[in-house]
Design an enzyme around this catalytic site. Structure first.
Site, PDB file in Angstrom:
ATOM      1  N   GLY A  97      -2.280   3.159  16.672  1.00  0.00           N
ATOM      2  CA  GLY A  97      -1.191   4.008  16.201  1.00  0.00           C
ATOM      3  C   GLY A  97      -1.586   4.745  14.941  1.00  0.00           C
ATOM      4  N   ASP A  98      -0.771   4.600  13.883  1.00  0.00           N
ATOM      5  CA  ASP A  98      -1.077   5.259  12.613  1.00  0.00           C
ATOM      6  C   ASP A  98      -1.464   4.241  11.549  1.00  0.00           C
ATOM      7  OD1 ASP A  98       1.376   4.082  12.363  1.00  0.00           O
ATOM      8  OD2 ASP A  98       2.359   5.791  11.392  1.00  0.00           O
ATOM      9  N   GLU A  99      -2.020   3.104  11.972  1.00  0.00           N
ATOM     10  CA  GLU A  99      -2.433   2.055  11.044  1.00  0.00           C
ATOM     11  C   GLU A  99      -3.955   2.013  10.931  1.00  0.00           C
ATOM     12  OE1 GLU A  99      -0.853  -1.714  12.080  1.00  0.00           O
ATOM     13  OE2 GLU A  99       1.228  -1.169  11.645  1.00  0.00           O
TER      14      GLU A  99
END
Length: 361
Positions: free
Chosen positions: A260-262
């Site tokens: 994801g955005d991690e």
């Protein structure tokens, strides 16, 4: 050799036997071959040729004497004649013997391979008198040699093909290993590679006495970009973020996309300097990831929240270090985003431990 039909030196009446011929005949008589003595002219005019020529070629010796019926050159395969001339000429010039293989064209049947070993005979004044030598049938041996040569060639080709296949397999394996350990979109190491790396770093730090710092990074307002501009814009943003994180890396540092955005940033350093470095790197990440994404309704200000955890001061192993960094990052998200969050000097498991929040300007 002179190939103009004029011999360098001629001899008188044909000498059918002398001591030299007797010695050579005693050798060639036990071979499938023949002895000869000839002039050094273009047709190799025979002065003597033994009966073995009939066994090898089907031609009578008398056919060749003084080119009575045919000259000896006519019995040599035309494709091989240049190499015969060259071998004889080179040997005469160096005053050494020649050793040359060529094909004889027999009266009947297929050409057969022979090996000729010969040399020049010079008189006391140093003038070339004639050429002499012996020729043996090597057809069977040549078949074996050709088979061996073909076998060697086939083995070479097979080895080259095998080497090429091994290289292809190795490249495919490397590509497979890379794919298994890297994120397809950003080409950063993935979650699997991250877990392998953090275990390795913590183990090494435990042995050397160094400290490890782990930064968990979560993008702020990434979902808005995806919802407003679509997944292609979101993917482009993730690639840009990855590029910015790479620009901060030292050679010994490690950054990964967890999904994801991690993202995660991992490093090791001297214990006294590690915490300062962790904060300094986190602040740099906060600065680099402040990205404005234009939209039809105005720009979306993307940022990030960073949770910072230290080994061994705040976590006793890799799993505890991951859990702490993740918890601190989550606290930062709940506290307003766009900030870094560090634990207090006390172990985070103790009730008195409180996270320290730092918001960027």
């Amino acid at each position: 050799m002179k190939h103009d039909g004029v011999s360098v030196s001629t001899v008188g009446p044909v000498v059918h036997h002398d001591e030299r011929l007797d010695a050579l005949l005693s050798i060639t008589g036990r071979m499938d071959g023949y002895l000869y003595r000839c002039r050094n002219d273009a047709s190799y005019t025979m002065l003597y040729i033994s009966d073995g020529i009939f066994t090898v070629s089907g031609y009578r010796p008398s056919d060749f004497i003084h080119n009575a019926v045919r000259d000896y050159v006519s019995a040599i395969h035309p494709d091989d004649l240049p190499s015969v001339y060259a071998a004889v000429d080179a040997a005469l010039e160096a005053r050494r013997n020649w050793n040359v293989d060529y094909r004889i064209v027999p009266r009947a049947g297929e050409p057969l391979w022979v090996r000729e070993i010969g040399g020049g005979v010079w008189d006391k004044a140093g003038e070339l008198e004639f050429l002499e030598g012996f020729v043996v049938d090597i057809s069977d041996r040549k078949v074996v040699e050709d088979l061996n040569a073909q076998l060697v060639l086939d083995l070479k080709i097979a080895n080259e093909e095998l080497s090429a296949q091994k290289r292809e397999i190795e490249v495919a394996k490397q590509q497979s290993d890379h794919s298994a350990n890297h994120d397809a979109l950003t080409d950063l190491p993935n979650r699997r590679a991250f877990h392998n790396e953090i275990r390795s770093v913590v183990t090494r730090c435990g042995a050397t006495g160094e400290a490890a710092g782990l930064l968990f990074i979560d993008l702020d307002r990434f979902k808005e970009v995806n919802d407003t501009l679509g997944h292609e814009a979101g993917d482009a943003l993730l690639q840009r973020v990855s590029s910015q994180l790479r620009s901060i890396l030292r050679s010994a540092d490690f950054v990964a996309r967890l999904g994801g955005d991690e993202f995660a940033f991992l490093f090791s350093a001297d214990t006294e300097l590690a915490r300062q470095k962790a904060v300094r790197v986190a602040e740099r990440i906060l600065e680099r990831l402040r990205i404005k994404v234009p939209t039809p309704n105005g720009a979306i200000q993307v940022g990030c929240t960073v949770g910072v955890a230290m080994y061994p001061a705040e976590a006793g192993d890799s799993e505890a270090l991951i859990a702490l960094a993740d918890r601190l990052m989550y606290i930062g998200k709940k506290s307003g985003r766009n900030r870094l969050v560090t634990a207090s000097e006390m172990a985070p498991q103790q009730p008195s431990s409180r996270p320290r929040l730092r918001k960027t300007a």
